[in-house]
Motif scaffolding. Structure first.
Motif, short mmCIF file in Angstrom:
data_model
loop_
_atom_site.label_atom_id
_atom_site.label_comp_id
_atom_site.label_asym_id
_atom_site.label_seq_id
_atom_site.Cartn_x
_atom_site.Cartn_y
_atom_site.Cartn_z
N GLN A 176 26.46 -52.76 -32.72
CA GLN A 176 26.20 -51.34 -32.95
C GLN A 176 26.77 -50.89 -34.29
O GLN A 176 26.18 -50.04 -34.97
CB GLN A 176 26.79 -50.51 -31.81
N ILE A 177 27.90 -51.45 -34.69
CA ILE A 177 28.48 -51.13 -35.99
C ILE A 177 27.53 -51.52 -37.11
O ILE A 177 27.27 -50.75 -38.04
CB ILE A 177 29.85 -51.81 -36.16
N THR A 178 26.99 -52.74 -37.03
CA THR A 178 26.08 -53.20 -38.08
C THR A 178 24.77 -52.43 -38.08
O THR A 178 24.09 -52.35 -39.10
CB THR A 178 25.80 -54.70 -37.92
N LYS A 179 24.41 -51.84 -36.94
CA LYS A 179 23.18 -51.07 -36.85
C LYS A 179 23.38 -49.62 -37.30
O LYS A 179 22.47 -49.00 -37.84
CB LYS A 179 22.67 -51.08 -35.41
N THR A 180 24.60 -49.10 -37.11
CA THR A 180 24.84 -47.67 -37.30
C THR A 180 25.36 -47.33 -38.69
O THR A 180 24.97 -46.32 -39.28
CB THR A 180 25.84 -47.15 -36.25
N ILE A 181 26.28 -48.13 -39.22
CA ILE A 181 26.92 -47.77 -40.48
C ILE A 181 26.48 -48.73 -41.58
O ILE A 181 26.10 -49.88 -41.31
CB ILE A 181 28.46 -47.77 -40.35
N PRO A 182 26.51 -48.30 -42.85
CA PRO A 182 26.11 -49.20 -43.95
C PRO A 182 27.10 -50.33 -44.15
O PRO A 182 28.26 -50.24 -43.74
CB PRO A 182 26.08 -48.25 -45.16
#
Length: 479
Positions: free
Chosen positions: A210-216
């Motif tokens: 989710q981190i890699t999907k949500t933040i640059p």
């Protein structure tokens, strides 16, 4: 067209270094101007402990510190139940007594497993932007530390310029930076499956995918201006030790607006730039020596005087550490671990991790980042800058038309110059609105607005001086 190509060459080929210097200056000033309005909702949830020169001048720390001394520091911190602990340090070789390393590793495991407090230390992975290459240093982290800590975020990166990488994917692995690891820990769930109290913008950020999907993958760090209130309680003197007070600036809107205006004016002259170095750094911070002394005072209850001192120290440490993300770093002369903040100047390197985490907690998925690449190496901000240069050449053409009209004594030539001035002001206003939109809506890093203004001023002034009427023997003629 020749004028446009020359301007593009000055801005992008950059033979004189003009664009490079003004580009960084544009970002710094933009972050200064917006710093009074940066939200402080996550500021007091992050605490920084500095092993500084004052700590090394005491009996509590050697240089380099031994693992027994690290253990004492970690125990003092863990007593007050922090949310997470991060050592901005590389543990590469044993120091002190033979058993010190084992005791320190066991203490990390106890804090991690029995107090549910994740503990992180710098890892050995290095990453390089623009490639799929990642590797481990030949000198790796001590295995006792690697096995004890929750995780080892990467510690070295290149190819990102002044941006801060949050994560990278290479060789089938996702490597997280210290700020991303701490973000994941802050957003984790407790043993009952409920969300932890704190500033996490989205509980799903506890998941790497989710981190890699949500933040640059890389962010341009925004810096806050107003120092934490607890800093004024901790130290009546400023962080630079020069004796000025750690007084937070006024929180009134008009005061913030005036400070923003002064930062903007200071962009065009260092002499006009306001002095912002007297304020303490943004996040709560404390010397490692001061923390250990207060922890020892907090354990004294023998006499009434001691009990009063103990309660005062315990209250300070609870406010400073309890349920906070604690980062431990260095501020030692001769150790090259500093970063340049556009607001506070030179600060210890650990502050970059703290501020990147703060950005992630405050802005969530709206983190500032580089504009997307459109073609070759040109990104969205480059396209805006090229459009600005095109407008400059069109304004120059219009100025030349006005001069020719004036030399032919056309009756509305003065009105043409007024229309030209209004058109130029309209273009400037439009581009500032466009810059604001890309920054606050698209969340792109600031464009090189100082370079555009400087180049445009010089270009238009030169064109005006070469197209105005000049007197000669036969009267006024256009040259």
């Amino acid at each position: 067209m020749p004028d446009l190509l020359i301007l593009i060459a000055i801005m992008f080929v950059d033979p004189f270094g003009f664009s490079n210097s003004t580009d960084e200056r544009s970002k710094d000033v933009f972050y200064q101007v917006t710093s009074p309005f940066y939200p402080d909702t996550a500021r007091d949830n992050i605490a920084v402990i500095l092993i500084d020169d004052a700590s090394l001048d005491t009996e509590f720390f050697d240089w380099p510190p031994s693992f027994d001394q690290y253990d004492t520091l970690l125990s003092s911190v863990a007593t007050y139940a922090p949310k997470a602990v991060f050592f901005d340090l590389l543990f590469l070789d044993p120091r002190g007594q033979e058993d010190d390393l084992e005791f320190f590793a066991d203490n990390i495991r106890a804090i991690r497993d029995f107090k549910d407090t994740p503990v992180f230390a710098m890892g050995a992975a290095s990453i390089h932007a623009g490639t799929a290459e990642c590797f481990s240093e030949s000198i790796s982290v001590l295995p006792q530390i690697g096995d004890a800590v929750t995780d080892l975020p990467f510690f070295r990166f290149s190819g990102y310029g002044n941006d801060y990488p949050m994560y990278t994917m290479c060789n089938g692995r996702t490597l997280l930076s210290p700020a991303a690891e701490l973000l994941k820990a802050v957003c984790s769930l407790d043993s009952n499956g409920s969300e932890l109290d704190g500033p996490c913008p989205d509980a799903t950020l506890s998941n790497v995918q989710q981190i890699t999907k949500t933040i640059p993958d890389a962010i341009s760090i925004r810096w806050g201006e107003a120092t934490a209130p607890i800093n004024q309680r901790l130290y009546p003197a400023s962080f630079d030790g020069e004796g000025s007070d750690c007084v937070p600036p006024s929180d009134k809107f008009i005061e913030k607006l005036l400070r923003s205006a002064s930062y903007f004016i200071g962009a065009f002259s260092e002499r006009l730039r306001p002095d912002i170095s007297e304020n303490c750094i943004y996040h709560p911070h404390m010397s490692a020596f001061d923390l250990i002394v207060r922890a020892q005072q907090a354990s004294h209850v023998a006499t009434a005087d001691k009990a009063e001192q103990a309660n005062a120290s315990r209250k300070i440490l609870e406010d400073f550490l309890n349920n906070k993300v604690v980062l431990i770093g260095l501020d030692v002369a001769g150790v090259r671990d500093t970063v340049i903040s556009p607001v506070q100047g030179t600060v210890p390197g650990v502050m970059a991790h703290a501020m990147a985490l703060d950005n992630a907690l405050v802005l969530g998925s709206d983190l500032q980042h580089a504009a997307p690449v459109l073609f070759w190496e040109a990104d969205g901000t480059d396209a805006i800058e090229i459009a600005g240069l095109l407008v400059l050449t069109l304004l120059r053409w219009r100025l030349a038309s006005n001069a020719i009209a004036s030399s032919n004594s056309k009756p509305d030539s003065k009105r043409s110059y007024v229309r030209f001035a209004l058109m130029a002001l309209g273009c400037v206003a439009f581009f500032f609105a466009l810059i604001a939109a890309t920054f606050f809506i698209l969340r792109w890093s600031p464009i090189n607005w100082i370079g555009l203004i400087g180049l445009g001023w010089a270009y238009i002034a030169f064109c005006y001086s070469t197209t105005m009427q000049r007197p000669n023997a036969d009267g006024y003629v256009h040259e």
